[in-house]
Scaffold this motif. Structure first.
Motif, mmCIF file in Angstrom:
data_model
loop_
_atom_site.group_PDB
_atom_site.id
_atom_site.type_symbol
_atom_site.label_atom_id
_atom_site.label_comp_id
_atom_site.label_asym_id
_atom_site.label_seq_id
_atom_site.Cartn_x
_atom_site.Cartn_y
_atom_site.Cartn_z
ATOM 1 N N PHE A 42 -0.675 -2.140 68.984
ATOM 2 C CA PHE A 42 -0.884 -0.865 68.252
ATOM 3 C C PHE A 42 -0.158 0.275 68.373
ATOM 4 N N THR A 43 0.682 0.556 68.445
ATOM 5 C CA THR A 43 1.815 1.618 67.987
ATOM 6 C C THR A 43 1.470 2.163 67.284
ATOM 7 N N ARG A 44 1.420 1.941 66.176
ATOM 8 C CA ARG A 44 1.074 2.472 64.456
ATOM 9 C C ARG A 44 -0.622 2.493 64.067
ATOM 10 N N CYS A 45 -1.219 2.438 64.430
ATOM 11 C CA CYS A 45 -2.356 1.836 64.073
ATOM 12 C C CYS A 45 -2.758 3.061 63.573
ATOM 13 N N PRO A 46 -2.712 3.528 62.558
ATOM 14 C CA PRO A 46 -3.323 4.629 61.740
ATOM 15 C C PRO A 46 -5.033 5.611 62.078
ATOM 16 N N VAL A 47 -4.986 6.035 63.373
ATOM 17 C CA VAL A 47 -6.000 6.412 63.767
ATOM 18 C C VAL A 47 -6.936 8.315 63.545
ATOM 19 N N ASP A 48 -5.732 8.142 62.522
ATOM 20 C CA ASP A 48 -6.609 9.704 62.552
ATOM 21 C C ASP A 48 -6.249 10.002 61.593
ATOM 22 N N ALA A 49 -6.088 8.440 60.850
ATOM 23 C CA ALA A 49 -6.205 8.442 58.658
ATOM 24 C C ALA A 49 -8.383 9.465 58.457
ATOM 25 N N PRO A 50 -8.358 9.807 57.909
ATOM 26 C CA PRO A 50 -9.214 10.257 57.437
ATOM 27 C C PRO A 50 -10.332 8.854 56.971
ATOM 28 N N ALA A 51 -10.060 7.865 56.657
ATOM 29 C CA ALA A 51 -10.824 6.850 56.516
ATOM 30 C C ALA A 51 -11.450 6.523 57.631
ATOM 31 N N MET A 52 -10.453 6.615 58.616
ATOM 32 C CA MET A 52 -10.891 5.820 60.301
ATOM 33 C C MET A 52 -12.079 6.781 60.329
ATOM 34 N N LEU A 53 -10.936 8.141 60.289
ATOM 35 C CA LEU A 53 -12.329 9.347 61.338
ATOM 36 C C LEU A 53 -13.750 9.239 60.843
ATOM 37 N N ALA A 54 -13.950 8.745 59.141
ATOM 38 C CA ALA A 54 -14.809 8.713 58.875
ATOM 39 C C ALA A 54 -15.753 8.275 59.223
ATOM 40 N N ALA A 55 -15.107 6.643 59.899
ATOM 41 C CA ALA A 55 -15.628 5.382 60.351
ATOM 42 C C ALA A 55 -16.898 5.922 61.016
ATOM 43 N N ASP A 56 -18.644 5.785 60.668
ATOM 44 C CA ASP A 56 -19.504 6.116 61.776
ATOM 45 C C ASP A 56 -19.569 5.302 62.703
ATOM 46 N N GLY A 57 -20.031 3.590 62.637
ATOM 47 C CA GLY A 57 -20.155 2.724 63.766
ATOM 48 C C GLY A 57 -21.412 1.833 63.178
ATOM 49 N N LEU A 58 -21.882 2.316 61.865
ATOM 50 C CA LEU A 58 -23.056 1.816 61.304
ATOM 51 C C LEU A 58 -23.071 1.426 59.772
ATOM 52 N N ALA A 59 -22.462 1.215 59.588
ATOM 53 C CA ALA A 59 -21.893 1.555 58.019
ATOM 54 C C ALA A 59 -20.754 1.114 57.493
ATOM 55 N N LYS A 60 -19.852 1.599 58.561
ATOM 56 C CA LYS A 60 -18.860 1.669 58.371
ATOM 57 C C LYS A 60 -18.179 1.121 59.630
ATOM 58 N N THR A 61 -17.390 0.591 60.343
ATOM 59 C CA THR A 61 -16.194 0.639 61.138
ATOM 60 C C THR A 61 -15.279 0.410 61.760
ATOM 61 N N PRO A 62 -14.543 1.196 62.132
ATOM 62 C CA PRO A 62 -13.545 1.367 62.328
ATOM 63 C C PRO A 62 -12.198 0.138 64.007
ATOM 64 N N GLN A 63 -10.800 -0.587 63.268
ATOM 65 C CA GLN A 63 -10.793 -1.488 63.838
ATOM 66 C C GLN A 63 -9.303 -1.538 64.027
ATOM 67 N N CYS A 64 -8.590 -1.710 65.138
ATOM 68 C CA CYS A 64 -6.572 -1.554 64.544
ATOM 69 C C CYS A 64 -6.116 -2.784 64.259
ATOM 70 N N VAL A 65 -5.301 -3.359 63.833
ATOM 71 C CA VAL A 65 -4.974 -4.496 63.645
ATOM 72 C C VAL A 65 -2.953 -4.600 63.578
ATOM 73 N N VAL A 66 -2.619 -5.749 64.492
ATOM 74 C CA VAL A 66 -1.393 -5.753 64.604
ATOM 75 C C VAL A 66 -0.832 -6.764 64.443
ATOM 76 N N SER A 67 -0.235 -7.390 63.389
ATOM 77 C CA SER A 67 0.442 -8.853 63.022
ATOM 78 C C SER A 67 1.970 -9.553 63.775
ATOM 79 N N THR A 68 2.362 -10.228 63.859
ATOM 80 C CA THR A 68 4.201 -10.489 64.415
ATOM 81 C C THR A 68 4.588 -11.608 63.735
ATOM 82 N N SER A 69 5.585 -11.433 63.617
ATOM 83 C CA SER A 69 6.053 -13.562 63.287
ATOM 84 C C SER A 69 8.005 -13.104 64.384
#
Length: 313
Positions: A42-69
């Motif tokens: 997960f080298t580029r997960c945008p964890v510091d993006a405002p929308a991710m930081l604002a996720a409270d864990g109830l109404a909004k839940t943050p997750q990281c995704v990576v997909s390769t081929s």
């Protein structure tokens, strides 16, 4: 009755499978950080993006995704290009109403090795009855100037993400706007198929169900069956989109479009839906998130970011 943790895992599987369909060509980026253990992909997960930081864990839940081929192909009009290694990374914010939104990294969601266009410039625009093009064609035989590379670039954030389609087959999962950069000294630096205003819009679909696996780890990435983090692993799926259309190439030839007509005529662009396709082989997709995000509300996004940063090094 399903538990909150079970429901969270089911939503996670949906998001993970869906974004596995997106692994395609992309642009190169600067050196990425090394992450410990289960955080590794997960080298580029945008964890510091405002929308991710604002996720409270109830109404909004943050997750990281990576997909390769590791391989695949893309057909645009009359031209088919074999793709190399690909990598898609983004954040997902799962909403309590069942919808979700995609958060792309600052550098864009896609990176990948550039692909080589078969035949190069000779195959792309020769022969031609346009004098200037004919002159170029004669100069290209056995020349290193013949080589063309193609790189698919994000030109906007993904949207229309459908969780349900992510765990099924033959349903559009997400809309991904891209353009393709054709690079060769004689094409100039602004030769593109698709633009930000008129992109190629990929809507990939699963063609088979991936194999499922799951692991647990502590915040810093150390494997731990009782850890606060989980990672879902989906492997072996093939994805495809064969309904997108492709606009004409623009900006080819000294940045003023001198060679546009030749490139478009030889490649068969613009190309209507049904004449193009994207296929990605053996996609490997991982999704990471907090096991019980509600227990750290309203700071789930902040905790996810802290955990990610603790794994860097």
């Amino acid at each position: 009755m399903s538990t909150p943790r079970t429901r969270t895992r089911l939503a996670t599987v949906s998001a993970l499978t869906a974004l596995g369909a997106l692994a395609s060509l992309g642009t190169a980026t600067a050196a990425e950080p090394r992450l410990n253990g289960e955080w590794g992909p997960f080298t580029r997960c945008p964890v510091d993006a405002p929308a991710m930081l604002a996720a409270d864990g109830l109404a909004k839940t943050p997750q990281c995704v990576v997909s390769t081929s590791a391989s695949g192909s893309i057909k645009l009009g009359k031209t088919t290009v074999v793709t190399g290694r690909t990598n898609l990374q983004m954040g997902i914010v799962q909403n309590a109403d069942g919808t979700s939104s995609v958060v792309a990294p600052p550098s864009g969601a896609l990176i990948a090795d550039s692909a080589t266009v078969p035949g190069g410039l000779l195959g792309l625009m020769c022969p031609s009855n346009v004098p200037v093009i004919t002159a170029i064609c004669k100069s290209l035989d056995n020349s290193t100037l013949n080589r063309i590379t193609a790189t698919v670039e994000s030109v906007g954030a993904p949207y229309a993400f459908d969780q349900t389609a992510g765990i099924l087959t033959d349903l559009p999962i997400v809309a991904l706007p891209v353009r393709i950069h054709l690079e060769n000294p004689l094409l100039g630096g602004k030769c593109y198929i698709g633009t930000a205003a008129n992109p190629i819009l990929l809507r990939p679909e699963n063609r088979n169900y991936p194999e499922f696996g799951m692991s647990f780890f502590s915040g810093d990435g150390t494997p731990d069956e009782a850890g606060e983090m989980s990672r879902i692993n989906l492997t072996g799926a093939t994805q495809n989109d064969s309904v997108f259309s492709v606009p004409a190439a623009t900006g080819c030839g000294l940045d003023v479009g001198l060679i546009n007509a030749a490139v478009n005529a030889k490649t068969g662009l613009p190309s209507a839906s049904g004449n193009n396709s994207l296929t990605l082989n053996d996609t490997r997709t991982h999704l990471s998130g907090l096991n019980a995000p509600g227990t750290v509300a309203p700071d789930a996004g902040k905790v996810l970011a802290e955990n990610w940063h603790s794994a860097v090094g």
